[in-house]
Design a protein around this motif. Structure first.
Motif, PDB file in Angstrom:
ATOM      1  N   LYS A   1       0.845  -1.199   0.000  1.00  0.00           N
ATOM      2  CA  LYS A   1       0.000   0.000   0.000  1.00  0.00           C
ATOM      3  C   LYS A   1       0.876   1.243   0.000  1.00  0.00           C
ATOM      4  O   LYS A   1       1.944   1.256   0.617  1.00  0.00           O
ATOM      5  CB  LYS A   1      -0.859   0.035   1.264  1.00  0.00           C
ATOM      6  N   CYS A   2       0.400   2.293  -0.635  1.00  0.00           N
ATOM      7  CA  CYS A   2       1.082   3.589  -0.590  1.00  0.00           C
ATOM      8  C   CYS A   2       1.110   4.048   0.865  1.00  0.00           C
ATOM      9  O   CYS A   2       0.079   4.054   1.540  1.00  0.00           O
ATOM     10  CB  CYS A   2       0.329   4.595  -1.462  1.00  0.00           C
ATOM     11  N   VAL A   3       2.293   4.452   1.345  1.00  0.00           N
ATOM     12  CA  VAL A   3       2.397   4.837   2.757  1.00  0.00           C
ATOM     13  C   VAL A   3       1.694   6.181   3.016  1.00  0.00           C
ATOM     14  O   VAL A   3       1.447   6.535   4.163  1.00  0.00           O
ATOM     15  CB  VAL A   3       3.867   4.907   3.255  1.00  0.00           C
ATOM     16  N   LEU A   4       1.365   6.922   1.966  1.00  0.00           N
ATOM     17  CA  LEU A   4       0.688   8.206   2.163  1.00  0.00           C
ATOM     18  C   LEU A   4      -0.835   8.090   2.092  1.00  0.00           C
ATOM     19  O   LEU A   4      -1.541   8.664   2.905  1.00  0.00           O
ATOM     20  CB  LEU A   4       1.176   9.234   1.130  1.00  0.00           C
ATOM     21  N   CYS A   5      -1.351   7.354   1.114  1.00  0.00           N
ATOM     22  CA  CYS A   5      -2.811   7.326   0.945  1.00  0.00           C
ATOM     23  C   CYS A   5      -3.408   5.951   1.222  1.00  0.00           C
ATOM     24  O   CYS A   5      -4.626   5.817   1.275  1.00  0.00           O
ATOM     25  CB  CYS A   5      -3.204   7.803  -0.449  1.00  0.00           C
ATOM     26  N   GLY A   6      -2.567   4.958   1.404  1.00  0.00           N
ATOM     27  CA  GLY A   6      -3.074   3.626   1.739  1.00  0.00           C
ATOM     28  C   GLY A   6      -3.690   2.862   0.578  1.00  0.00           C
ATOM     29  O   GLY A   6      -4.251   1.790   0.771  1.00  0.00           O
ATOM     30  N   ARG A   7      -3.595   3.428  -0.624  1.00  0.00           N
ATOM     31  CA  ARG A   7      -4.167   2.706  -1.764  1.00  0.00           C
ATOM     32  C   ARG A   7      -3.185   1.662  -2.288  1.00  0.00           C
ATOM     33  O   ARG A   7      -1.971   1.807  -2.132  1.00  0.00           O
ATOM     34  CB  ARG A   7      -4.530   3.687  -2.886  1.00  0.00           C
ATOM     35  N   GLY A   8      -3.740   0.622  -2.885  1.00  0.00           N
ATOM     36  CA  GLY A   8      -2.911  -0.434  -3.444  1.00  0.00           C
ATOM     37  C   GLY A   8      -3.366  -0.797  -4.840  1.00  0.00           C
ATOM     38  O   GLY A   8      -4.209  -0.108  -5.424  1.00  0.00           O
TER      39      GLY A   8
ATOM     40  N   LEU B   1       5.138   3.967  -2.541  1.00  0.00           N
ATOM     41  CA  LEU B   1       4.272   5.098  -2.891  1.00  0.00           C
ATOM     42  C   LEU B   1       3.460   4.727  -4.124  1.00  0.00           C
ATOM     43  O   LEU B   1       3.931   3.983  -4.980  1.00  0.00           O
ATOM     44  CB  LEU B   1       5.100   6.346  -3.210  1.00  0.00           C
ATOM     45  N   CYS B   2       2.254   5.272  -4.227  1.00  0.00           N
ATOM     46  CA  CYS B   2       1.513   5.109  -5.470  1.00  0.00           C
ATOM     47  C   CYS B   2       2.165   6.051  -6.492  1.00  0.00           C
ATOM     48  O   CYS B   2       2.881   6.986  -6.115  1.00  0.00           O
ATOM     49  CB  CYS B   2       0.036   5.427  -5.269  1.00  0.00           C
ATOM     50  N   ALA B   3       1.922   5.784  -7.771  1.00  0.00           N
ATOM     51  CA  ALA B   3       2.574   6.565  -8.828  1.00  0.00           C
ATOM     52  C   ALA B   3       2.284   8.058  -8.653  1.00  0.00           C
ATOM     53  O   ALA B   3       3.169   8.898  -8.835  1.00  0.00           O
ATOM     54  CB  ALA B   3       2.096   6.080 -10.190  1.00  0.00           C
ATOM     55  N   GLN B   4       1.065   8.367  -8.244  1.00  0.00           N
ATOM     56  CA  GLN B   4       0.661   9.768  -8.088  1.00  0.00           C
ATOM     57  C   GLN B   4       1.465  10.461  -6.972  1.00  0.00           C
ATOM     58  O   GLN B   4       1.960  11.563  -7.155  1.00  0.00           O
ATOM     59  CB  GLN B   4      -0.825   9.789  -7.742  1.00  0.00           C
ATOM     60  N   HIS B   5       1.587   9.786  -5.833  1.00  0.00           N
ATOM     61  CA  HIS B   5       2.319  10.408  -4.727  1.00  0.00           C
ATOM     62  C   HIS B   5       3.825  10.439  -4.968  1.00  0.00           C
ATOM     63  O   HIS B   5       4.504  11.349  -4.504  1.00  0.00           O
ATOM     64  CB  HIS B   5       1.973   9.718  -3.402  1.00  0.00           C
ATOM     65  N   ASN B   6       4.308   9.457  -5.697  1.00  0.00           N
ATOM     66  CA  ASN B   6       5.725   9.471  -6.043  1.00  0.00           C
ATOM     67  C   ASN B   6       6.030  10.667  -6.953  1.00  0.00           C
ATOM     68  O   ASN B   6       7.005  11.390  -6.765  1.00  0.00           O
ATOM     69  CB  ASN B   6       6.103   8.154  -6.738  1.00  0.00           C
TER      70      ASN B   6
HETATM   71 ZN   LIG Z   1      -0.616   7.429  -2.594  1.00  0.00          ZN
END
Ligand SMILES: [Zn+2]
Length: 191
Positions: free
Chosen positions: A95-102, A131-136
């Protein structure tokens, strides 16, 4: 096991830039381990292989390894190995450590260096985060805008001390855009 690995590393560090066959390493670490701890060194071959897989040793041929200090430095600057990526993703629960999405939420997951490579961040599990691609993308861009803001502040200060009003006005307008958009508020601009 960790200190057994350290002993193998110790051997190779004492013998840099030399092609060394397994038995020579094994004989030394087994005897040395016995001497230091009174215990039996279990499976030294596995330890050597593991160091090689982590990029700490160069596999020259079957059962022959070499330690090259320069090679290690270069390795550490490189990206995470596939095995490290898997470990980081597993630790973060995929999961993205910022938004929790996977991935089940339809986002692409990426493994990011917390401290960037170009600032000396190394490819270690501790320095990795999912990180998800967006947060990265956002993280990298925020870094870019930070750099930009700092540069315009410096240019503004320079123009102010030189009495260059045109440059000062130009920089003020850009820095006001930063302020209006709450961009990088932690970097202070003194007008
Ligand atoms: Zn994210």
């Amino acid at each position: 096991m960790a200190s057994q690995i350290d002993l193998i590393k110790e051997f190779f560090k004492k013998n840099p830039n030399r092609d060394i066959k397994h038995p020579e390493v094994v004989d030394w670490v087994v005897a040395e381990w016995k001497k230091r701890t009174g215990e039996v060194f279990r499976d030294p071959d596995r330890g050597i292989r593991s160091l090689s897989q982590k990029g700490q040793l160069i596999k020259v041929a079957k059962g022959v390894y070499r330690y090259d200090p320069d090679f290690i430095v270069n390795r550490e600057l490189e990206d995470f190995t596939p095995a490290q990526k898997t470990q980081i993703l597993e630790r973060d629960g995929y999961k993205c450590v910022l938004c929790g999405r996977g991935e089940k939420d339809g986002v692409e997951l990426q493994v990011d260096h917390i401290k960037p490579k170009d600032l000396g961040g190394s490819a270690t599990i501790e320095n990795g985060q999912t990180l998800c691609a967006q947060h990265n993308f956002l993280k990298k861009n925020l870094k870019q805008t930070e750099t930009g803001k700092k540069m315009f502040i410096r240019l503004y200060d320079l123009a102010k001390s030189n009495g260059d009003e045109a440059i000062q006005k130009f920089c003020s307008e850009i820095l006001e855009v930063f302020e209006r958009n709450n961009m990088n508020g932690h970097i202070e601009w003194k007008k």
